[in-house]
Design an enzyme around this catalytic site. Sequence first.
Site, mmCIF file in Angstrom:
data_model
loop_
_atom_site.group_PDB
_atom_site.id
_atom_site.type_symbol
_atom_site.label_atom_id
_atom_site.label_comp_id
_atom_site.label_asym_id
_atom_site.label_seq_id
_atom_site.Cartn_x
_atom_site.Cartn_y
_atom_site.Cartn_z
ATOM 1 C CG ASP A 162 -62.557 -21.818 9.740
ATOM 2 O OD1 ASP A 162 -62.379 -20.902 9.719
ATOM 3 O OD2 ASP A 162 -63.825 -22.263 9.415
ATOM 4 C CG HIS A 163 -64.347 -19.534 13.034
ATOM 5 N ND1 HIS A 163 -64.545 -18.288 13.359
ATOM 6 C CD2 HIS A 163 -64.721 -19.656 11.654
ATOM 7 C CE1 HIS A 163 -65.004 -17.761 12.211
ATOM 8 N NE2 HIS A 163 -65.043 -18.646 11.270
ATOM 9 C CG ASN A 191 -62.120 -18.560 5.820
ATOM 10 O OD1 ASN A 191 -60.850 -18.352 5.392
ATOM 11 N ND2 ASN A 191 -62.142 -19.002 7.104
HETATM 12 O O1 G3H Z 1 -64.689 -20.058 8.415
HETATM 13 C C1 G3H Z 1 -65.509 -20.395 7.501
HETATM 14 C C2 G3H Z 1 -65.914 -19.465 6.426
HETATM 15 O O2 G3H Z 1 -65.913 -18.306 6.958
HETATM 16 C C3 G3H Z 1 -67.159 -19.917 5.656
HETATM 17 O O3 G3H Z 1 -68.135 -19.224 5.519
HETATM 18 O O4 G3H Z 1 -69.912 -20.967 5.167
HETATM 19 O O5 G3H Z 1 -70.111 -18.323 4.511
HETATM 20 O O6 G3H Z 1 -68.574 -19.882 3.057
HETATM 21 P P1 G3H Z 1 -69.284 -19.668 4.398
HETATM 22 ZN ZN ZN Z 2 -65.559 -18.319 9.183
#
Ligand code: G3H
Ligand code: ZN
Length: 285
Positions: A82-83, A231
């Site tokens: 992720d990211h 997500n």
């Molecule tokens: O990449 C992770 C998500 O976009 C998490 O977003 O913490 O607002 O649920 P959130």
């Molecule tokens: Zn995110």
Amino acid sequence: MTVVSSKKILEEALRGGYAVGAFNTSTLEATKAIINAAAKLASPVIIETSEGEFNFLDSNIIFDQVKDLSDEYGVTVALHLDHGKSLETVKKAVEARYTSVHIDASNLSYQENIELTQKVAEFAHKKNISVEGELGHISGSSEKHSEKIEINLSNLTDPGLAKEFVKETGIDILAVSIGNIHGVYTNPPELDLGRLERISKVKIPLSLHGGSGIPENQIKMAVKLGIAKVNVNTELRMAYAGELREELKAHPKEIVPYKILPEVIEEIEKVVENKIKLFGSEGKG
Ligand code: G3H
Ligand code: ZN
């Protein structure tokens, strides 16, 4: 069951008109809770780690943990970075046997974003690994914030560029910025659904980040308009830390982890179950 690519899970979701949750983990408790919830509701699921979570976890064992648990409980799962901010991080995830990666080059210029995302897609696709790119920027951190949401309009995804971005980069999944933001704030976000509808012409699964704190009716409408992946991190973190604090407060003399942590796992599981039901992926595993 096995660990599959997220492209497979998400293309099925897009066809079926539902979304699959991508839940962040940085502990074995959270990983267990996510798999337990998915097994209970017969749902496919994506388990993801940000760079920080990836560095904290032992990258040599995360795949085996996810695979063994998914085999044991019969859950279809993808393991997703992720990211990821660089090709180096993507390579580390691939080495750790991740089946899917997100390259977040959204802080670069449009042209630089295309170039880096293209490079990652070229590298990952040779190994059958799915690639998520990001157009527009999703700001904020996955925490409980004490201020109101501030959305910078220049960060939103430009629907006029989406088709070209997908074509040029060859990505499988597109992360969109439509008023969503990472973390939970004192006021709920308002998604720009008209913008989402225009972006959805790219016809690949769309990813909605910042899934915590978005009102349920907005999530449902977004799924109807092509969101296939949502997500969620902050709400799981809040469940983890909140329940752990409660447990320690209620039993100040308790020192046995396996007596303290089951309640923590259960609280995370409840959040994941609610999200699975909301996204419509129950029974699709
Ligand atoms: O990449 C992770 C998500 O976009 C998490 O977003 O913490 O607002 O649920 P959130
Ligand atoms: Zn995110």
